[in-house]
Design a protein around this motif. Structure first.
Motif, mmCIF file in Angstrom:
data_model
loop_
_atom_site.group_PDB
_atom_site.id
_atom_site.type_symbol
_atom_site.label_atom_id
_atom_site.label_comp_id
_atom_site.label_asym_id
_atom_site.label_seq_id
_atom_site.Cartn_x
_atom_site.Cartn_y
_atom_site.Cartn_z
ATOM 1 N N THR A 46 42.386 59.065 4.899
ATOM 2 C CA THR A 46 43.055 58.833 6.175
ATOM 3 C C THR A 46 44.389 58.127 5.967
ATOM 4 O O THR A 46 45.381 58.432 6.635
ATOM 5 C CB THR A 46 42.150 58.013 7.110
ATOM 6 N N VAL A 49 46.876 60.737 4.874
ATOM 7 C CA VAL A 49 47.303 61.584 5.988
ATOM 8 C C VAL A 49 48.272 60.803 6.872
ATOM 9 O O VAL A 49 49.329 61.303 7.272
ATOM 10 C CB VAL A 49 46.081 62.083 6.808
ATOM 11 N N SER A 53 52.039 61.831 8.139
ATOM 12 C CA SER A 53 51.938 62.500 9.436
ATOM 13 C C SER A 53 52.965 61.958 10.418
ATOM 14 O O SER A 53 53.256 60.766 10.430
ATOM 15 C CB SER A 53 50.536 62.307 10.023
ATOM 16 N N PRO A 57 47.162 59.653 12.901
ATOM 17 C CA PRO A 57 46.075 60.578 12.589
ATOM 18 C C PRO A 57 45.030 60.586 13.696
ATOM 19 O O PRO A 57 44.684 59.553 14.253
ATOM 20 C CB PRO A 57 45.476 59.999 11.307
ATOM 21 N N ASP A 88 39.678 63.803 10.358
ATOM 22 C CA ASP A 88 40.987 63.350 10.825
ATOM 23 C C ASP A 88 42.014 64.405 10.509
ATOM 24 O O ASP A 88 41.879 65.123 9.547
ATOM 25 C CB ASP A 88 41.525 62.126 10.086
ATOM 26 N N GLY A 90 46.475 65.121 10.700
ATOM 27 C CA GLY A 90 47.824 64.752 11.075
ATOM 28 C C GLY A 90 48.678 65.998 10.957
ATOM 29 O O GLY A 90 48.195 67.055 10.564
#
Lengths: 211, 146
Positions: A46, A49, A53, A57, A88, A90
């Motif tokens: 996470t 990401v 992102s 996320p 999750d 993104g």
């Protein structure tokens, strides 16, 4: 309207197949592409990401297909079932016609790692590894090998500490020679971006070789 | 430490417990997904999570005639979104979004753009994504000199 759209091999440059008939004048969407960020629980998926992102996320629920065995031969595992998990994701708008989605798939799953719903059609995968808990990533590595999807192994260095040399990680994982094994910092956008590029270059090399 | 060792671990589970009985245990939504979809499961299960959906002019024009989830989907799809984003924004299960998007498409209220198959190994696409990623500014500096 149950019939699947027929994805005809369209001309190059057509971003997407418009499945619906000419309805209204809908905005032309970007070509969506996706990559998977996989690995065990708490290894930094996470975080990785989030680092690249453009949105916070998001977590959604998705169905995955589980295989009630973690053994190599998938044909011998009839106990497939579907379950719901959180994942999750993104995204990154690379240009107005191209949008990259990143899906972080939790890998801590006693039934193995069959994320077909998310991984189908992905450009490639980054398997995030904590070298102190290397076996957490085994299901992900096995999965992408079986699936034939290009992937790279990225050892998260956390506080700049690489507890095990990359050679040792590669040896322990026993991945094919062409699979990149690298270290990165999941919190650093540049580092995550470079890792994704390494996955894509690996994917590109394979696509070129196959062309 | 080797992967062989790790792989041998789940052997005892082969053909064992039916995995299907384990799901849904964590938390039950107030409205079950199948109620939203009138009991249907995803006939549109083939739609990839990144499939782009966007409201049509007809859809936006008929917002008033739509209710609940269908209306919400059309409403937020004034600009293109992926099915995954719609699911998150509306707190709906992905498969519910798939079913409803199928309905709305059939009613010409939503355009559904399914990604071409074969995109993942398309050399041009891969090059574009690589170039696009390299071009993004990564203001958060401090990269490992490596």
């Amino acid at each position: 309207m149950g019939s699947a759209p027929s994805p005809l091999p369209s001309a190059h440059g057509t971003p997407t197949e418009t499945v619906s008939a000419q309805v209204g004048s809908a905005v032309r969407p970007p070509l969506p592409v996706k990559m998977v960020v996989a690995g065990g629980f708490g290894v930094g998926k996470t975080t990785a990401v989030a680092a690249v992102s453009e949105i916070e996320p998001l977590t959604t629920e998705a169905s995955i297909t589980e295989v009630a065995a973690g053994i190599d031969d998938v044909s011998l595992t009839p106990n497939k079932t579907t379950t719901t998990v959180a994942m999750d994701f993104g995204c990154l708008t690379l240009d107005p016609t191209l949008k990259l989605y990143l899906f972080g798939t939790p890998g801590q799953d006693r039934f193995g790692f069959m994320w077909d719903d998310v991984t189908e059609g992905a450009l490639g995968a980054l398997v995030v590894v904590d070298s102190r808990r290397l076996d957490d990533c085994f299901p992900a590595v096995d999965y992408f090998e079986r699936k034939g999807m290009p992937f790279a192994v990225a050892v998260n260095t956390f506080d700049g500490d690489l507890t095990h040399p990359l050679d040792a990680v590669r040896e322990a994982l026993d991945v094919a020679e062409e699979v990149p094994v690298l270290c990165f910092d999941a919190r650093d956008s540049g580092s995550v971006r470079d890792s994704l590029v390494i996955v894509l270059e690996h994917a590109l090399a394979r696509a070129v070789a196959a062309a | 430490m080797s992967r062989q060792g790790g792989r041998s671990d789940p052997a005892g589970r082969r053909g064992g417990e039916p995995a299907g009985e384990t799901h849904g245990a964590e938390r039950a939504p107030a409205v079950r997904p199948f109620m939203v979809t009138d009991g249907r499961v995803a006939a549109e299960a083939g739609l990839p999570v990144e499939t782009q959906v966007v409201a049509t002019a007809e859809g936006l024009g008929q917002l008033g005639a739509l209710a609940f989830e269908r209306r919400a989907i059309v409403e937020i799809c004034g600009t293109p979104l992926s099915l995954a984003e719609v699911a998150v924004k509306l707190r709906l299960h992905l498969n519910v979004v798939r079913v409803l998007a199928g309905d709305l498409r059939a009613g010409r209220l939503l355009a559904v753009h399914v990604p071409r198959s074969g995109t993942s190994s398309d050399i041009d696409v891969l090059r574009r994504v690589i170039d696009g990623l390299r071009a993004i500014p990564t203001s958060v500096g401090s990269r490992d000199a490596d």
